[in-house]
Design an enzyme around this catalytic site. Structure first.
Site, PDB file in Angstrom:
ATOM      1  N   HIS A 140     -23.455  -6.980  21.314  1.00 51.18           N
ATOM      2  CA  HIS A 140     -22.996  -7.255  22.674  1.00 51.18           C
ATOM      3  C   HIS A 140     -23.413  -8.660  23.112  1.00 51.18           C
ATOM      4  O   HIS A 140     -22.588  -9.445  23.614  1.00 51.18           O
ATOM      5  CB  HIS A 140     -23.595  -6.198  23.610  1.00 51.18           C
ATOM      6  CG  HIS A 140     -23.243  -6.381  25.046  1.00 51.18           C
ATOM      7  ND1 HIS A 140     -22.255  -5.660  25.682  1.00 51.18           N
ATOM      8  CD2 HIS A 140     -23.773  -7.198  26.012  1.00 51.18           C
ATOM      9  CE1 HIS A 140     -22.172  -6.021  26.938  1.00 51.18           C
ATOM     10  NE2 HIS A 140     -23.095  -6.957  27.180  1.00 51.18           N
ATOM     11  N   GLU A 141     -24.682  -8.993  22.932  1.00 53.22           N
ATOM     12  CA  GLU A 141     -25.193 -10.292  23.385  1.00 53.22           C
ATOM     13  C   GLU A 141     -24.684 -11.439  22.530  1.00 53.22           C
ATOM     14  O   GLU A 141     -24.486 -12.552  23.037  1.00 53.22           O
ATOM     15  CB  GLU A 141     -26.723 -10.268  23.396  1.00 53.22           C
ATOM     16  CG  GLU A 141     -27.318  -9.258  24.356  1.00 53.22           C
ATOM     17  CD  GLU A 141     -26.890  -9.494  25.794  1.00 53.22           C
ATOM     18  OE1 GLU A 141     -26.664 -10.668  26.161  1.00 53.22           O
ATOM     19  OE2 GLU A 141     -26.771  -8.504  26.549  1.00 53.22           O
TER      20      GLU A 141
END
Length: 495
Positions: A140-141
């Site tokens: 996600h990051e």
């Protein structure tokens, strides 16, 4: 492990870590070296949280963001469309859940279910859960970081954290650069994490569906099942029981080619009322070891006499009480017969199944209650396992896999690990998508909502105060909606 034990261990760990950190910082002789170590390593200890931060991946993010910029532009623009659609669907779904709960309508599948070790998460799978959370958070990051580089926003660093037992990741972006770019470019950055979580869930689903084909070089599939575990001290454990790595092919005459067949065969055995074996009457009299039998005294291999086995009135590890009828008499006869030799004979359900010309035969049935079954489990190269009991006890005593290793050095648990990991990714990554797109404070949905309002209504609503008011109302509604759903989910979990 009990839930209270888990809570005690977690609280004990964090209390010890926090007290140790405070103790070292209170010592003047080592506090400078300790603070220097924390600064160089990027570690930070706080109440129930451990963080690690580093700029060492910045060059990697820069190279990835500058690779094929046109592809990344289309990729993250597609993520914007998906995220906006997902936001509408998520708000609608969560609102529907609240509405149904208030009206007390039955909800078959709760969308938001808090995961609590020892409550609804088996302690044996907590590592799958934690690893999946960490991988989903990192992916996600990384999406945010690559999108930021693509939109000319500086990445200051990347980090990992552990909050109680929940791991995660974060990326530090330059706030000044982020506020300077257009709302559309902000949307590409804010939506990148949710978009990557969706892609991750789709890839995991594809791997799960294609797993039999992917593992063909190492495992056979669709011909039998492999034993991956046996419950200790269960009905099938011990020297003569099932062993890890053995192949199960049949239960009686029912072929087991998959886990579905295993369940079906056991279910079928529970429905069958009578299952016996054909034996000639002469052989029955010869093998019967009960006191009233034809052969009351038997000889062992050394030629010594020993007492008759009366298994119809007591238990025996080798013999079982059978009942049968003859053509001459409708009276029920009982015989204590060796279980393995008897079950080697042909299977019958009716007396007519045992018809043999010029030989009087009988269909002998185990003298047990209706729920108890005598099953023959064919496994490996050893003689069939004789199981006497309730079939569900057999079902819950052994763990099986559809994948049978082709070679001895192939790990038997690998397909289960891959399947479980993929299922957790699909579940948790999908949950992150639903949660993060909600326009709620501190979630990606908050920033997505703000950027979208600025992009869509800047020309039609030029007053920034009105746009901020609309944005505030939406985020307040989303925050309340999410909190209410979490409360209902917790209530359902502990109800």
């Amino acid at each position: 492990m009990l839930q209270t034990t888990w809570i005690a261990l977690v609280l004990g760990f964090w209390s010890s870590l926090y007290l140790l950190d405070a103790f070292i910082k209170s010592k003047k002789s080592v506090v400078r070296q300790y603070l220097s170590f924390l600064d160089k390593s990027g570690l930070n200890v706080s109440i129930c949280q451990l963080r690690w931060y580093t700029p060492m991946f910045n060059r990697s993010f820069l190279r990835l963001g500058q690779w094929r910029p046109n592809f990344w532009r289309s990729w993250f623009t597609l993520g914007v469309f998906f995220s906006l659609l997902a936001m509408l669907m998520s708000v609608f779904l969560l609102s529907l859940l609240v509405f149904n709960t208030v009206r007390q309508n039955p909800i078959e599948h709760q969308v938001l279910t808090p995961v609590m070790p020892g409550v609804n998460l088996p302690t044996s799978q907590i590592w799958y859960y934690m690893l999946t959370l960490l991988v989903c958070g990192i992916f996600h990051e990384v999406g945010h970081a690559i999108a930021a580089i693509r939109e000319q926003v500086r990445v200051n660093g990347f980090g990992l954290f552990l909050l109680l037992i929940y791991p995660g990741a974060f990326v530090d972006l330059s706030t000044e650069h982020l506020q300077a770019v257009s709302p559309l470019r902000q949307l590409r950055i804010y939506c990148a994490g949710v978009w990557h979580n969706l892609v991750m869930a789709v890839v995991a689903a594809m791997v799960l569906m294609m797993l039999p084909s992917l593992l063909i070089p190492f495992y056979s599939f669709g011909s039998s099942v492999a034993v991956t575990g046996v419950v200790p001290n269960s009905v099938v454990s011990g020297p003569r029981g099932l062993k890890v790595g053995e192949v199960v092919t049949r239960i009686g005459d029912c072929h087991v080619k998959s886990l579905a067949d295993w369940s079906s065969c056991l279910s079928q055995s529970m429905k069958e009322k009578w299952t016996g074996h054909c034996l000639p009457l002469e052989l029955i009299r010869e093998l019967d070891t009960s006191p009233a039998g034809y052969n009351a005294l038997l000889k062992n291999k050394s030629g010594q006499h020993w007492h008759a086995i009366d298994c119809c009135n007591s238990t025996s590890p080798t013999h079982l009480c059978f009942l049968y009828h003859t053509k001459k008499s409708a009276e029920t006869n009982y015989a204590c017969l060796p279980a393995r030799r008897t079950t080697d004979r042909p299977v019958c359900h009716l007396q007519s199944d045992c018809y043999v010309p010029r030989t009087e035969s009988a269909c002998v049935y185990p003298a047990v209650d209706n729920e108890t079954k005598l099953l023959r489990v064919y496994h490996g190269q050893r003689p069939p396992l004789l199981f006497l009991g309730y079939p569900l006890d057999l079902y819950y005593s052994v763990f099986l896999s559809n994948y049978v290793p082709k070679y001895s050095f192939i790990p038997i648990h690998l397909p289960f690990v891959i399947e479980t990991f993929c299922k957790y990714i699909i579940s948790l990554s999908g949950a992150l998508v639903i949660l993060n797109v909600v326009p709620c404070y501190a979630l990606d949905g908050q920033f997505i909502c703000h950027a979208f309002i600025e992009m869509a209504f800047r020309s039609s609503i030029p007053d920034p105060d009105i746009r901020s008011f609309i944005y505030g109302l939406i985020v307040l509604f989303g925050t309340i909606l999410l909190i209410v759903n979490v409360i209902f989910a917790m209530w359902t979990l502990f109800l």
